[in-house]
Design an enzyme around this catalytic site. Structure first.
Site, PDB file in Angstrom:
ATOM      1  N   ASN A 204      26.200  23.425  56.239  1.00 52.18           N
ATOM      2  CA  ASN A 204      27.502  24.010  55.937  1.00 52.18           C
ATOM      3  C   ASN A 204      27.296  25.256  55.080  1.00 52.18           C
ATOM      4  O   ASN A 204      26.168  25.596  54.701  1.00 52.18           O
ATOM      5  CB  ASN A 204      28.441  22.997  55.267  1.00 52.18           C
ATOM      6  CG  ASN A 204      27.877  22.459  53.947  1.00 52.18           C
ATOM      7  OD1 ASN A 204      27.256  23.185  53.175  1.00 52.18           O
ATOM      8  ND2 ASN A 204      28.101  21.181  53.686  1.00 52.18           N
ATOM      9  N   LYS A 206      28.041  26.068  51.965  1.00 53.36           N
ATOM     10  CA  LYS A 206      27.485  25.856  50.623  1.00 53.36           C
ATOM     11  C   LYS A 206      25.991  25.574  50.698  1.00 53.36           C
ATOM     12  O   LYS A 206      25.192  26.128  49.916  1.00 53.36           O
ATOM     13  CB  LYS A 206      28.212  24.700  49.943  1.00 53.36           C
ATOM     14  CG  LYS A 206      27.738  24.419  48.523  1.00 53.36           C
ATOM     15  CD  LYS A 206      28.494  23.241  47.909  1.00 53.36           C
ATOM     16  CE  LYS A 206      27.962  22.931  46.499  1.00 53.36           C
ATOM     17  NZ  LYS A 206      28.655  21.750  45.917  1.00 53.36           N
ATOM     18  N   GLU A 207      25.587  24.722  51.618  1.00 54.02           N
ATOM     19  CA  GLU A 207      24.168  24.417  51.780  1.00 54.02           C
ATOM     20  C   GLU A 207      23.383  25.656  52.189  1.00 54.02           C
ATOM     21  O   GLU A 207      22.252  25.873  51.724  1.00 54.02           O
ATOM     22  CB  GLU A 207      23.994  23.319  52.829  1.00 54.02           C
ATOM     23  CG  GLU A 207      24.512  21.957  52.385  1.00 54.02           C
ATOM     24  CD  GLU A 207      24.616  20.959  53.529  1.00 54.02           C
ATOM     25  OE1 GLU A 207      24.774  19.758  53.254  1.00 54.02           O
ATOM     26  OE2 GLU A 207      24.557  21.399  54.697  1.00 54.02           O
ATOM     27  N   ASP A 276      29.423  14.949  61.356  1.00 55.40           N
ATOM     28  CA  ASP A 276      28.671  14.027  62.213  1.00 55.40           C
ATOM     29  C   ASP A 276      29.166  14.107  63.652  1.00 55.40           C
ATOM     30  O   ASP A 276      28.372  14.093  64.596  1.00 55.40           O
ATOM     31  CB  ASP A 276      28.830  12.591  61.709  1.00 55.40           C
ATOM     32  CG  ASP A 276      28.243  12.391  60.318  1.00 55.40           C
ATOM     33  OD1 ASP A 276      27.412  13.212  59.910  1.00 55.40           O
ATOM     34  OD2 ASP A 276      28.626  11.412  59.653  1.00 55.40           O
TER      35      ASP A 276
END
Length: 493
Positions: A204, A206-207, A276
């Site tokens: 995502n 942020k990651e 997921d």
């Protein structure tokens, strides 16, 4: 979406996915508040309902099953009450093949979400990290080696909770060098997987910033190509699907295409597990050879279906296929697609079919269609295309084009689906054979006529209903009245 792409979803059932990763037990506690505690003047939450569901790698396995594939789940639990709850949930959903290993000392991971009136108030977490003793790790690796050879692809659900030990990564690297299998990864640290060279990764925003050491940008879509390039360099992944929440998904393939997919704006009940669903669907799309752009669109559609549900998000194969067929609304251009949609949505329901030109729409049409709907649950209207009407009614017809005629029918609440027909055969025979309705409706003026479709209806056991017509109402009569009148138009102003 094109029928050949939708049909590829049928091949999901032929795929066997090995899911490896951290198990999480999700608990949802519904509460209400009607008083304060006297000892501290804090709200008292009365628990009204507690539900448990499979999270983490187990939710990935659950979603892959719901999408139609075969699944083997390799994961780690503790030896505690939460582990017992998890095993009970597994027993109630026995489709997957389970390969469970147990940590001697550590707690099963559990995330408890406390809600009041549908609003999330707190999340309470139990357990931090699970480790396996050497003998248990050997058994885990033995299972991995055997399962890898049987599966079509591997999905790693790494939440940094201990199931993905460095020995697991080393063994996957070894196995992949011997027998290639697509490996997709959802992790917070893609650097450790670079030697595996994943097929797909799904960070995502942020990651992505944390992994690339970049700062947030006001225009995330504009920044996305740079971030995905750096992520491919870090992870050695073939494809990066960078999720951007409300801004959609940006997809980049190594030495290939880059594109942005917008997400559908839907009411979000629970976003837990949406990622997921997206990656599970993207993997299956890849395995059945759907191109990247359509694969990403389908995966976004699946995620949008899932997040509209309470508790942990999921999307079924039936829901996804029906959604893709029905993406244009009531009008389904392809009769085979419509038949598939009716098969999915029409279980335990009576399907009614009627056909006609519906050229100049009048009260007779409205009354007829309303009464047709009363014959069952789902009303399908077959509408003759322009060329078919010209052959049936003459070169001056239709007065209104197919698009205009369908637009009028779409506005009627009691019509569920509209399908054009007549490109090769002006009769509804092929439409009846494809859709196989329970009831076929015609006007009573056909009751004493041997219609071309009568033999087909009888052979298929389809009930035929004749509905009384509204007197003096027909398109032909309206045209004749208009042509028989002299209309003087006065200039206004």
């Amino acid at each position: 979406m094109e029928r050949d792409i939708i049909n590829k979803l049928n091949n999901f059932k032929d795929k066997h996915i090995l899911v490896i990763g951290d198990f999480i037990l999700d608990a949802y506690v519904d509460t209400q508040c009607e008083r304060l505690a006297p000892e501290a003047s804090v709200p008292v939450l009365d628990i009204t309902k507690t539900t448990y569901s499979l999270g983490g790698a187990a939710n990935v396995a659950y979603n892959l099953e719901k999408l139609g594939s075969k699944v083997s789940l390799l994961t780690v639990l503790g030896q505690d009450d939460n582990s017992k709850k998890a095993i009970q949930l597994f027993k109630s959903n026995p489709q997957k093949s389970l390969y469970l290993h147990f940590s001697a000392e550590d707690q099963t991971l559990c995330k408890t979400r406390i809600h009041k009136d549908g609003q999330l108030l707190y999340r309470l977490d139990e357990g931090k990290h699970l480790t396996l003793e050497n003998d248990q790790m050997d058994l885990f690796l033995k299972d991995l080696r055997e399962l890898y050879l049987k599966c079509d692809a591997v999905y790693i659900a790494d939440y940094n909770k201990g199931a993905i030990h460095y020995k697991v990564i080393d063994l996957l690297e070894e196995l992949k060098s011997m027998v290639y299998k697509p490996i997709v990864i959802d992790s917070k640290n893609y650097l450790q997987y670079r030697n595996i060279q994943p097929c797909i990764i799904k960070p995502n925003y942020k990651e992505a910033l944390e992994l690339t050491h970049e700062k947030a940008h006001n225009d995330r879509i504009k920044q996305a190509p740079y971030l995905t390039d750096k992520l491919m360099e870090i992870s050695k992944a073939k494809l990066v699907a960078l999720t951007l929440d409300k801004d959609g998904v940006y997809v980049s393939r190594r030495n290939g295409s880059q594109f942005h997919i917008e997400t559908c704006q839907v009411e979000v009940q629970n976003s837990s597990g949406a990622g997921d669903i997206f990656l599970s669907t993207l993997l299956l799309n890849h395995l059945v050879e759907i191109d990247d752009i359509n694969a990403a669109k389908i995966a976004c559609q699946a995620a949008s279906i899932g997040i509209q549900k309470e508790a942990t998000a999921h999307c079924t194969w039936e829901e996804l296929k029906a959604s893709l067929i029905q993406e244009s609304g009531k009008v389904i251009i392809n009769s085979e697609n419509l038949a598939e949609l009716v098969k999915i949505k029409g279980q335990d329901k009576t399907v009614v079919l009627t056909t006609g030109c519906f050229d100049i729409f009048h009260s007779g049409h409205a009354t007829f269609l309303k009464q047709a709907k009363e014959q069952g649950d789902i009303l399908i209207v077959g509408i003759n295309i322009d060329e078919s009407i010209a052959r049936l009614k003459g070169p001056d017809r239709p007065v209104n084009t197919l698009m205009d005629r369908m637009e009028v029918l779409k506005a009627l609440s009691y019509i569920d689906y509209i399908v054009p027909f007549g490109d090769q055969d002006d009769t509804p025979i092929s439409l009846i054979k494809t859709i196989k309705p329970h009831v076929f409706v015609k006007g009573e003026d056909y009751q004493s006529t041997v219609t071309p479709e009568k033999k087909t209806l009888m052979s298929l056991g389809i009930k035929q209903v004749f509905i009384p017509l509204v007197p003096h109402q027909s398109t032909t009569k309206i045209i004749n009245r208009v042509q028989g009148n002299t209309i003087n138009l006065k200039k206004i102003g």
